[in-house]
Design a protein around this motif. Structure first.
Motif, PDB file in Angstrom:
ATOM      1  N   ASP A 202       0.821  -1.205   0.000  1.00  0.00           N
ATOM      2  CA  ASP A 202       0.000   0.000   0.000  1.00  0.00           C
ATOM      3  C   ASP A 202       0.858   1.259   0.000  1.00  0.00           C
ATOM      4  OD1 ASP A 202      -2.775   1.131   0.262  1.00  0.00           O
ATOM      5  OD2 ASP A 202      -1.887   2.002   2.067  1.00  0.00           O
ATOM      6  N   LYS A 206       1.011   4.088  -3.121  1.00  0.00           N
ATOM      7  CA  LYS A 206       0.760   5.518  -2.911  1.00  0.00           C
ATOM      8  C   LYS A 206       1.947   6.355  -3.364  1.00  0.00           C
ATOM      9  CE  LYS A 206      -2.480   4.848   0.921  1.00  0.00           C
ATOM     10  NZ  LYS A 206      -2.695   4.940   2.381  1.00  0.00           N
ATOM     11  N   GLU A 209       1.967   6.395  -7.200  1.00  0.00           N
ATOM     12  CA  GLU A 209       0.887   7.244  -7.714  1.00  0.00           C
ATOM     13  C   GLU A 209       1.197   8.724  -7.533  1.00  0.00           C
ATOM     14  OE1 GLU A 209      -3.042   4.337  -7.290  1.00  0.00           O
ATOM     15  OE2 GLU A 209      -2.513   5.675  -5.633  1.00  0.00           O
ATOM     16  N   SER A 210       1.814   9.066  -6.408  1.00  0.00           N
ATOM     17  CA  SER A 210       2.072  10.491  -6.132  1.00  0.00           C
ATOM     18  C   SER A 210       3.115  11.077  -7.069  1.00  0.00           C
ATOM     19  CB  SER A 210       2.512  10.674  -4.671  1.00  0.00           C
ATOM     20  OG  SER A 210       3.784  10.078  -4.450  1.00  0.00           O
TER      21      SER A 210
END
Length: 437
Positions: A202, A206, A209-210
């Motif tokens: 997870d 993240k 994606e950022s």
């Protein structure tokens, strides 16, 4: 003397396929950089990627070792079948001892914890050691059974299946799928170490994606078309034989136009995966029917009348149908993205994930990357994660129009685009061969 010479030559024959293994990894592994967002994502995975070269060398060494000994040849067919069954049973025993060890180490207020843990650990080690000994013979037996099944289905040339069926049960890498947020499309797939836990997955998603602006998802896989193929450990022989065949089809396609173009676009990936899924099921079921007939998965008999089925529906709520619900989710998501409503699409997918969760399907994440990955496996009618995508149904139509599995694979293997598939189907229809089953 002749026997010894054959034993010496065969391992070097296997070494000749190492190039195929590395090529397969290139096609079905992590792929290549395709743009700045993907490169930024790759930077975030530095240090967490799977070492394919090391795995290939270790797996090939084990396969050369077993090929040189050919120990399974000293067993008759009945003994080989019994050994594979014993292997599957031993997998269940190992899993049971693994659970006992987890319980002994984490159960609250357990008396004599150290003794319980030591006992469970000892049993687990012994069961794993026995499983390794059985796997040493079970893998080449299943390889030979798969090759025999393929020959009966017409894939042998001068009595030989090429490439030979090679697989190795292994802890598989995790798969990081990347998709643009504005459209569902597999932009890249990166193979990661299998040791990442759910929290680490997870966190990495993240972070990716950022920095990239892409939709990211890390998912486990059941097999990978490296060479030898990677296959997940399981006691389910129906599933295992299907995956062995599925990954062999990828190896076979690697040497042909369709497989070479696996990563060119989403349509070609769907053509590859749907073809391998269809073929894997057919070969796996034929193998089970020949060697393990009592394990055949028969469809439930439809004995109820239409009236009684209607009465049953009135009395009880309709069961949750995963594929139908997932198809609806994909179609609505595609519509929202096509209208430019990215935020609304992502909110909708999260709301739908909650519904799946409540009905027993515990999806860790449902996003664009999820559909980009699972939408390529469209071998069953109904769409599922593929939604309205026409590629999977076209592949299934070509299989129905083909007189045999071999004919189907040879026809689709030479195609280089979805347009080629459409043209081939149109020609079949014009020639009057539509709807041949």
């Amino acid at each position: 003397m002749l026997r010894k010479k054959r034993r010496l030559r065969f391992p070097w024959f296997l070494l000749g396929f190492l190039l195929l293994g590395l090529l397969s990894v290139g096609l079905y592994g992590s792929g290549v950089d395709t743009g700045d967002p993907v490169r930024r994502a790759r930077v975030q995975t530095s240090g967490e990627t799977f070492n394919f070269l090391s795995w290939e060398l270790q797996a090939f060494y084990k396969k050369m070792e077993t090929a040189a000994l050919k120990a399974e040849r000293f067993l008759d067919e009945k003994s080989q079948v019994e050994l594979v069954r014993a292997y599957a049973d031993q997998v269940n025993i190992v899993e049971a001892h693994s659970k006992e060890l987890r319980d002994a180490s984490s159960q609250p207020h357990l008396a004599d914890r150290e003794l319980a843990v030591a006992s469970a650990k000892n049993q687990l080690d012994e069961s794993r050691h026995k499983l390794e000994r059985l796997a040493y013979l079970a893998e080449p037996i299943l390889q030979n059974q798969t090759e025999s099944t393929l020959r009966k289905l017409g894939f042998g040339t001068l009595g030989q299946v090429f490439p030979p069926v090679l697989y190795h049960v292994s802890e598989l890498p995790l798969n990081l799928i990347l998709s643009p947020r504005h459209i569902i499309r597999s932009e890249e797939q990166i193979s990661l170490k299998a040791t990442l836990d759910s929290l680490e997955q997870d966190t990495l998603e993240k972070r990716v994606e950022s920095v990239s602006g892409l939709s990211a998802l890390i998912e486990p896989i059941g097999g990978m078309g490296a060479y030898p193929s990677m296959v997940m450990q399981t006691s389910d022989l129906n599933w295992l034989t299907e995956v062995i065949a599925h990954e062999w089809v990828h190896n076979w396609l690697t040497l042909r136009p369709l497989g070479i173009r696996y990563f060119d676009n989403g349509a070609l990936r769907t053509m590859n995966e749907t073809s391998a899924s269809l073929a894997g099921k057919e070969v796996g079921r034929a193998l089970i029917r020949r060697y393990y007939p009592d394990l055949q998965l028969w469809p439930a008999p439809q004995l109820e009348s239409y009236h009684l089925r209607n009465v049953e529906r009135i009395r009880q709520p309709a069961p949750f149908k995963f594929r139908l619900e997932m198809r609806e989710t994909r179609i609505n998501t595609d519509a929202l993205l096509a209208a430019g409503n990215i935020a609304a699409a992502e909110q909708y997918m999260e709301a739908r994930r909650a519904i799946f969760w409540e009905n027993g399907y515990h999806l860790r994440k449902l996003n664009q990357a999820y559909f980009a990955f699972y939408g390529a496996y469209d071998d069953e009618p109904g769409g599922g994660a593929a939604g309205h995508d026409p590629v999977g149904p076209a592949v299934r139509e070509l299989r129905m129009q083909s007189p045999s599995l071999q004919s189907f694979l040879r026809r689709i293997a030479r195609l280089t685009s979805y347009e080629d598939l459409q043209e081939l189907l149109a020609l079949e229809e014009e020639a009057g061969f539509g709807n041949i089953h």
